[in-house]
Scaffold this motif. Structure first.
Motif, short mmCIF file in Angstrom:
data_model
loop_
_atom_site.label_atom_id
_atom_site.label_comp_id
_atom_site.label_asym_id
_atom_site.label_seq_id
_atom_site.Cartn_x
_atom_site.Cartn_y
_atom_site.Cartn_z
N SER A 166 0.83 -1.21 0.00
CA SER A 166 0.00 0.00 0.00
C SER A 166 0.86 1.25 0.00
O SER A 166 1.77 1.41 0.81
N ALA A 168 -0.26 4.25 0.73
CA ALA A 168 -0.61 5.08 1.88
C ALA A 168 0.14 4.61 3.12
O ALA A 168 0.68 5.40 3.88
N PHE A 169 0.18 3.27 3.30
CA PHE A 169 0.91 2.73 4.45
C PHE A 169 2.39 3.06 4.32
O PHE A 169 3.04 3.48 5.28
N SER A 171 3.76 5.55 2.72
CA SER A 171 4.02 6.98 2.94
C SER A 171 4.03 7.30 4.42
O SER A 171 4.84 8.09 4.90
N CYS A 172 3.11 6.71 5.14
CA CYS A 172 3.03 6.96 6.58
C CYS A 172 4.33 6.52 7.24
O CYS A 172 4.95 7.28 7.99
#
Lengths: 700, 700
Positions: A166, A168-169, A171-172
């Motif tokens: 992912s 998003a994961f 990037s976090c």
């Protein structure tokens, strides 16, 4: 090797769908690479512009002169196929499909995606995505991504790779790592993983000279064996892998009929696979980053022994509590070492933690000698030093810093950890020398414990495990208890000398042949829990009792389960004393045959005190599986009882695991409950075997 | 009230031992107060200077004209007594003895310290320390401390008080709190606690208008009842107390003879006391600060239900996993609420976590409506919103920030938590409005769970508990089993109709009177574990069997324990089926009588599945004590067994706890093992009672 190079350090990159607007998805990668100093060729592809962000643009990737190592496809999904064909025509090595609207968007997208993979595979071209977020290689200043996480924050190069599915994961985690000051080697988010997946990347990065530590987030692994091989390879290279598993799934209803099935949630199986392949599972992003920080800067400690030096008794005790809770050992230095340390600093008290008190201010340089004496004497794999708040005042701290650096220099093999809030410059100077800096004492200890655990896990992972062997197909259909036990006997699991009978007379006859007391049990493929329908009678002695027991059982079962097909009554000898255990096999759709072990009854049902391991097992792994349960203490003789035959249990686990691995494509699950472990030997008293539907009997 | 005011916001402070050197211990408090703007009178006391750091100095504190609210004593230990007498003469209200060299330094120091307390007490003057680190009140700019932790970092005023005994521990926590941006109301380190202690301060701060949350580190509590009262008072005022217990001690050898004793480590007792008095126990400084941050800015959520809104599926699942692991409930919003939300943002998926995906960018302001719909519909006590990395780019984040602030404004009763890395200005703007900002998703969830637990603990703590009642003294000496049971019967604990006999004939006679099968047990004060010496025979039916059993037991015991005094053989009816539990009393030197409960056998011995609570118990607390063990599931009917009489168990726990509280000054411990809980009623089958030595029978 070429995928590694072309993906993470291409000499040239084409951006298909390049935009003049540096804020747009097609514009950002170009902007990042220009701003942060990518040294290769940036090749904007756009049919409607001659120049993009100051660079000459090409109408088609085929128009580029010279080799194109990598292409980023950022055009809409509908145009991706054409773009990919262009890449094939040009001979591009790796394509990153960053566009979305594929498998994640429904059936139509799935068809488009399948077509892309086919095109790439036929051409021998590798592909990430679609729906990928791209790649960052800070060392090469390569930024094949449109991630806004890069806005205004150019990542520090370093030894930690971060691989996620992912975006998003990823990037976090990436931003948290940057803010923590962690240096990164490679960052990649693989998206839909139509071709390249997280497992393959872990394997590649195990060979990457720039990467010392691999952080990975696994969402939906499709190929268990590939993940296992990649993790084992990293372990063999002594590259720590810190992994997160996101997204636990519910167990299928079919599997839930047995304990093994209901306990072998997806999550427990992943957990076992990670551990046995030498990877550390982190439970939070912060923890993943902490452990990566410890391993990449300082390395994995050589053993589980830690020394603690502190300027405050209270913080020392806090750290000691955290250490023993995390399974670290805190051996004290010898009396002579303590004597030597008191020669240097007369006011030291305690042993481990060693309290040098705030009086260390009279001779801050003594930290070197104190630390060296401790590690030389007690062979600590890691030394933690709590230094209060001086590192916030760099001039005051200078002597201490030099003393710590000298200690690091003298014993670079020991993981050296300072615990204190620190001004950034001080922190970075220490980190550059491989000295860790943690602010929270407990977090420092937990990170050291994780690094030590990684070393243990890697060692264990290096042990040879047997390979699954081929075998003849199992009989089709369902198994009743007798059939299940016959199959177990074939697998090398001891069973009692028992027989299925159909008349009270035959029951009495077999009982007489066995001698001693017997047990009778109903035989029916439709009754899983025999006791609940009155289908069991224990301790029957003599012909009359056996005959009467036979009739009683049949009568009770016919009342309680009138519809159940009854195939007879089992006559078996009483098993005698021992420890009841549960041994199970669960065939996981991704990871194949997995073994479960636990003590019987409440251990499993109330405390969920079970452990899992992949089949087939080596004897060492079987032992580890047993010892991973708390209840295993009962095997050693609990409250004066005689110890039971653990070696026999190990043998049974190994044999059953070999059988399960051989027949993983036919079996759904096996549960021996109980497997009675006796003073000598062990024996399966009851067993349930469920097979896959023939339609599901694909190779695992 | 006056101690609170004079200690934390004095209008005038004398520094006895004031130094012109602002780096010295006697100079630092003056420098801090001048630099950070203390508005009261700073009164340097030094016989050898007319002026100190630009302020007029006095030779003696008695020379000061006007009231002196507080004095800091920083002179060497030997001169402290004179300084203290000066304070008495002047009528100083509170003295902080910051000098060291007292109780912590050995016997001589202890004598000096005792003299100081006597002087202060006789004069009605209050005193902190000696060996204290002092006080900081950021709101009043009061800095009665020489702590270097203040160097270059003036603390932010806020609602969190931090009370520790150890100065080093306090400094560590204080600096971490400052770096976390936590606003502080009061910071104090009490040192040797000759007069004022942590418990008293917790009680005072419960009444402090500036303090909304109390963080406390307890090292060695000397007065358990005072700590309990202070914690209960804070809970009654709805002021969260987050406490750390540093330094676990070994249990005394005497107490270790029973399970209760060996399990009732100091730590387990503190744990029980904290919980039942409504305080949350943190396991690391970071956790303490996180929870204080959550409670002081946002408050305690009104219930355990949380909603999660996320822009990333993966992070949403990570948070949901963490939430259910932490015991939070994640109910989904209703179908109609989901429908309403899809009217606002058609692309939302999931329910709780609700995934608004990165497409939220098309309408960032919708967060207000989405959040409000969720909390209105599902009554969440807390709402967590994961917002990726936009808060690092304040202009991009502005709309989102306003939307979140609007949501906070609309529902100020809901704990609102944003999860994201944030630029400092953004973070502070949100925090000022009471919106929490966490970077790590898991840590955000754990902190919310802790805040929710605090609310539950405070509610439970508010329930009335019975007071200990006086009672007649117990008989002196040791108790054998029969004596112990007689005492239990007196306490209201059911025991079997059993009798001690000395001949086989009497055994048979009592067995006949009882009817049915009986059990025989050896009676000897010198044999604690009867089974191990063959001192028990079960299920004897009929005169002949009973007579023979009597002889066999005596013979076996005489062989196994030839030295043991034998007082006879107990004849008792067989107890029948039921669930075996262990009920214990441990009399703690600080906290008095404490109850232990657990299921029998391996539950206690292998899983340490026991719980503790202070005596006396209310029925509600007894129930909570039972339910704090996992094994209590067995009481409800395990695997088809009938449920047993939990109400009878509650009654026994309450009665025994009342008895224990009454006789805490005489008892050392009681252990009923097993207490058999039957379908109807329960009965003590065996019990050991140990008394204190008469010399130790001081009131608890």
């Amino acid at each position: 090797m070429s995928l590694l190079r072309h993906l993470f350090s291409p000499r040239s990159v084409a951006i298909i769908g390049a935009s003049s607007d540096p804020r747009k998805i097609g514009g950002r990668p170009i902007r990042f690479m220009k701003a942060y100093g990518y040294a290769g060729r940036i090749l904007p592809i756009n049919a409607n512009a001659a120049e993009i962000q100051g660079l000459p643009a090409y109408a088609r990737v085929e128009d580029v002169v010279g080799e194109v190592d990598q292409a980023l496809i950022v055009v809409p999904a509908a145009a991706a196929e054409d773009a990919l064909r262009g890449c094939v025509a040009k001979g591009v090595k790796v394509v990153q499909v960053l566009s979305s609207g594929f498998g994640e968007a429904g059936d139509e997208g799935r068809i488009l995606q399948d077509r892309l993979v086919r095109i790439a595979r036929e051409a021998g071209m590798r592909m990430t995505g679609p729906n990928a977020l791209g790649v960052v290689s800070p060392g090469e200043r390569y930024f094949g991504t449109f991630s806004t996480a890069l806005e205004g924050m150019c990542p520090e190069p370093g030894g930690v790779a971060m691989v996620t599915q992912s975006g998003a994961f990823g990037s976090c985690a990436y931003v948290m790592a940057m803010r923590r000051g962690l240096g990164l080697s490679r960052v990649i988010a693989t998206g839909n993983e139509a071709d390249v997946d997280v497992s393959e990347l872990i394997g590649l990065l195990a060979d990457d000279a720039q990467t010392r530590v691999i952080c990975a987030a696994v969402e939906a692994c499709k190929d268990g064996e590939r993940l296992r091989a990649a993790l084992r390879k990293a372990a063999a290279r002594n590259k720590p892998v810190i992994v997160m598993k996101v997204g636990t799934t519910e167990v299928g209803a079919a599997a839930a009929a047995t304990h093994t099935g209901s306990l072998a949630g997806n999550d427990a199986v992943y957990d076992a696979v990670f551990r046995e392949c030498g990877a550390y599972r982190a439970r939070s992003i912060e923890e993943m980053i902490d452990v990566a920080y410890a391993c990449s800067l300082g390395g994995m400690p050589g053993n589980d022994r830690v020394g603690i030096v502190t300027v405050s008794g209270g913080i020392g005790i806090l750290m000691a509590d955290a250490a023993s809770e995390a399974g670290l050992a805190l051996p004290a230095p010898s009396a002579s070492a303590l004597h030597a340390m008191r020669e240097v600093l007369p006011f030291v008290t305690g042993a481990n933690p060693l309290d040098v008190t705030a009086q260390i201010a009279v001779n801050r340089a003594a930290i070197t000698a104190i630390g060296q004496t401790m590690v030389d004497d007690a062979d600590y794999g890691a030394l933690l030093i709590y230094l209060a708040n001086n590192a916030l005042a760099p001039p005051v701290f200078e002597t201490t810093k030099q003393a710590v650096l000298a200690l690091r220099h003298a014993r670079p093999d020991v993981l050296l950890v300072t615990v204190m809030p620190a001004e950034d410059g001080v922190r970075m100077a220490l980190e550059e020398a491989g000295v860790l800096v943690f602010e929270d004492p407990s977090r420092a200890v937990r990170s050291v414990a994780a690094a030590a655990e990684l070393r243990r896990l890697q060692q264990d992972a290096s042990e040879a495990v047997p390979a699954a062997r081929p075998g003849a197909a199992l009989p089709a259909g369902e198994f009743d208890e007798a059939g299940a036990k016959a199959l177990l006997a074939q697998a090398g699991v001891p069973v009692l000398d028992e027989r299925v009978v159909h008349t009270a007379e035959d029951a009495a006859a077999h009982a007489e042949r066995l001698g001693g007391a017997v047990v009778l049990k109903i035989v029916s493929p439709e009754i899983l829990h025999k006791t609940e329908v009155g289908g069991v009678a224990l301790g029957l002695q003599g012909g009359q009792a056996v005959r009467q027991g036979f009739e009683t059982i049949l009568q009770r079962v016919r009342t309680a389960a009138p519809q159940a097909r009854i195939d007879g009554v089992l006559v078996a000898p009483m098993a005698g004393p021992g420890v009841e255990t549960i041994v199970g096999v669960h065939v996981d759709p991704v990871f194949g045959a997995v073994m479960m072990f636990g003590l019987g009854g409440i251990f499993v049902e109330l405390f969920r005190d079970v452990a899992f391991a992949s089949a087939p097992l080596s004897p060492a792994r079987a032992r580890r599986l047993i010892r991973a349960t708390r209840g295993s203490a009962l095997l050693d003789g609990w409250r004066g009882a005689a110890p039971v035959d653990v070696q026999a249990l190990v043998d049974v686990l190994c044999r059953l695991s070999a059988f399960a691995a051989t027949h993983a494509h036919e079996l759904a699950s096996i549960e021996i409950n109980p497997l009675l472990v006796r003073e000598s030997g062990c024996v399966a008293l009851d067993a349930v075997i469920t097979m896959r539907n023939p339609s599901e009997r694909a190779p695992v």
